[in-house]
Design an enzyme around this catalytic site. Structure first.
Site, mmCIF file in Angstrom:
data_model
loop_
_atom_site.group_PDB
_atom_site.id
_atom_site.type_symbol
_atom_site.label_atom_id
_atom_site.label_comp_id
_atom_site.label_asym_id
_atom_site.label_seq_id
_atom_site.Cartn_x
_atom_site.Cartn_y
_atom_site.Cartn_z
ATOM 1 N N HIS A 72 -20.658 36.581 5.298
ATOM 2 C CA HIS A 72 -20.317 35.341 4.585
ATOM 3 C C HIS A 72 -18.923 34.895 5.003
ATOM 4 C CE1 HIS A 72 -23.339 35.200 1.053
ATOM 5 N NE2 HIS A 72 -23.891 35.732 2.124
ATOM 6 N N TYR A 200 -19.013 30.795 -7.531
ATOM 7 C CA TYR A 200 -18.262 31.212 -8.733
ATOM 8 C C TYR A 200 -18.051 29.953 -9.563
ATOM 9 C CZ TYR A 200 -16.918 35.702 -6.562
ATOM 10 O OH TYR A 200 -16.920 36.963 -6.003
ATOM 11 N N PRO A 292 -15.026 42.544 -12.431
ATOM 12 C CA PRO A 292 -15.714 42.326 -11.147
ATOM 13 C C PRO A 292 -15.483 40.960 -10.494
ATOM 14 C CG PRO A 292 -17.292 42.368 -12.958
ATOM 15 C CD PRO A 292 -15.978 42.730 -13.541
ATOM 16 N N LYS A 296 -13.627 43.551 -6.180
ATOM 17 C CA LYS A 296 -12.637 44.472 -5.606
ATOM 18 C C LYS A 296 -12.876 45.957 -5.898
ATOM 19 C CE LYS A 296 -10.137 41.822 -3.257
ATOM 20 N NZ LYS A 296 -11.285 41.617 -2.352
ATOM 21 N N TYR A 384 -9.289 37.806 -1.095
ATOM 22 C CA TYR A 384 -10.730 38.024 -1.243
ATOM 23 C C TYR A 384 -11.290 38.875 -0.103
ATOM 24 C CZ TYR A 384 -15.447 37.233 -2.905
ATOM 25 O OH TYR A 384 -16.718 37.433 -3.405
#
Ligand code: RFL
Ligand code: PHB
Length: 389
Positions: A72, A200, A292, A296, A384
């Site tokens: 991704h 998200y 979550p 991580k 990220y």
């Protein structure tokens, strides 16, 4: 019995360390209190940083991940009825890998079995002894029989509810904890993902996440009350709530279906210091927990493992204990940065009952800034995809 390293916990951290050490000829035994099927039944992480991916390759367990995992290069963030995308590759040159923890753990179990690795399931009552001496040993029960393993070192990879951390005396150990007044209700279904990247979503009804495992396996989450149980969330309720929390464009094309797994996870930030006491070294969830939101948890376990593995190698190959001596400080420096990002991203995307009207305006301003500001997106992307080891 005697071994060089006893590894407590046969989750992803313990199995990966076991495999890495074994390949370098360092003898080890994994003690896991559950069955293999139980461990594989836990649906958890989905997103892997490059560091974790590289470690899987180094451990020679990456074949399936490299063919079945999905690369991704960005993610979608939705808020205020709109959405924007953060491009990881554009900002950092690195993507993330979507490959489920269940499959990764299965690959590790298979690799351990293929090499004749010692993984002992249903090891009950594991107890660590003389940890602060040169002659530590571990006892456990297998059925009605007590066993004892003498060793050089113990790796505490037994997760948040394990015993390793508790073995460190209160006079030495300091715990830092933050509990959030919400949980995540997760649902797995054999349906095509709503989008090719993760979504998200911040919404007035609370957070939602659209994730996936493969072309026909979707993982979705909605923020829920801490007091909720899985029984409170019928599939119908879950799908209806998810649709209300994601942009109209995605809600309209969401394919729903029966759940094949549902579970609730509380949101918690936690760090214990130090991560070493005597011959005991903590790694992964045994030492730290993140909410979550930033994906991580397993990835931070991976950086611990990388440091610990190299420290043990240096000790056994060069008789150099400096890596072991520096382990706790080095691991914690990265852990706290992952904690910071996870905490920040959780506040950015969740609605909490404790939030004031002012807090809400700040949150929306933060999201607006991130949507427009290239520098802010770069910082997000760097965190990220994973900070350097
Ligand atoms: P685990 O997986 O908890 O494994 C510990 C093992 O130790 C065993 N054990 C014992 N064995 C012997 N004696 C004892 N006394 C023992 N006590 C416990 C347990 O049975 C277990 O098998 O810890 P480990 O290996 O450190 O792995 C950590 C990860 O599981 C965790 O950090 C991640 O799942 C967190 N996480 C995510 N991490 C990511 O990097 N990316 C993600 O996308 C991501 N998504 C998630 C997540 C965690 C979630 N939940 C459910 C908390 C999504 C969710 C919803
Ligand atoms: C998941 O796919 O389970 C997942 C993905 C991203 C997260 C958390 C969980 O931030």
């Amino acid at each position: 019995m005697r071994t060089q390293v006893v590894i407590v916990g046969g989750g992803p951290s313990g199995l990966l360390l076991s495999q890495l050490l074994h390949l370098k000829g360092i003898d080890n035994v994994v003690l896991e209190r559950r069955t293999r099927d139980y461990v594989l039944g836990r649906i958890r992480a989905g997103v892997l940083e490059t560091g974790m991916v590289d470690l899987m390759r180094e451990a020679q367990v990456a074949k399936r991940m490299d063919t079945e995992g999905f690369t991704h290069s960005g993610t979608v963030i939705a808020f205020g009825g709109g959405q924007f995308r953060i491009d990881f590759v554009e900002h950092t040159g690195r993507p993330v890998m979507v490959y489920g923890q269940t499959e990764l753990t299965r690959d590790l179990y298979d690799a351990r079995a293929a090499l004749g690795g010692k993984v002992i399931h249903r090891a009950m009552g594991v107890c660590l002894h003389q940890v602060d001496t040169d002659a530590p040993y571990v006892t456990y029960m297998l059925g009605d029989t007590e066993h004892r393993i003498e060793c050089d070192f113990i790796a505490g990879c037994d997760g948040f509810h394990g015993i390793s951390r508790q073995t460190i005396p209160d006079s030495v150990r300091r715990d830092y904890e933050k509990l959030y007044p919400s949980g995540w209700m997760g649902l797995l279904s054999e349906t095509p993902p709503v989008h090719e990247e993760l979504v998200y979503s911040d919404s007035p009804r609370g957070f939602a996440l659209c994730s996936m495992r493969n072309e026909n396996l979707s993982r979705y989450y909605v923020q829920c009350l801490l007091s909720d149980t899985v029984e409170d969330w019928s599939d119908e309720r879950f799908w209806a709530e998810l649709k209300k929390r994601i942009p109209q464009e995605f809600a309209a094309k969401l394919v729903t279906g029966p759940s094949i797994e549902k579970s609730i996870a509380p949101l918690r930030s936690f760090v214990t210091e130090p991560m070493r006491w005597g011959q005991l070294f903590l790694a992964g969830d045994a030492a730290h927990i993140v909410p979550p939101t930033g994906a991580k948890g397993l990835n931070t376990a991976a950086s611990d493992l990388q440091y610990l593995y190299h420290a043990l190698l240096r000790y056994y190959q060069d008789q150099d204990p400096s890596g072991l001596d520096g382990y706790s400080a080095k691991a914690l420096a990265r852990v706290w940065k992952a904690e910071r990002f996870s905490w920040e991203m959780t506040h950015l995307l969740h609605r909490f009952p404790t939030q004031t009207a002012f807090d809400l305006r700040m949150q929306q301003a933060d999201l607006g800034f991130l949507a427009e500001n290239v520098a802010a997106q770069k910082v997000f992307a760097q965190n990220y995809v994973g900070l350097p080891y």
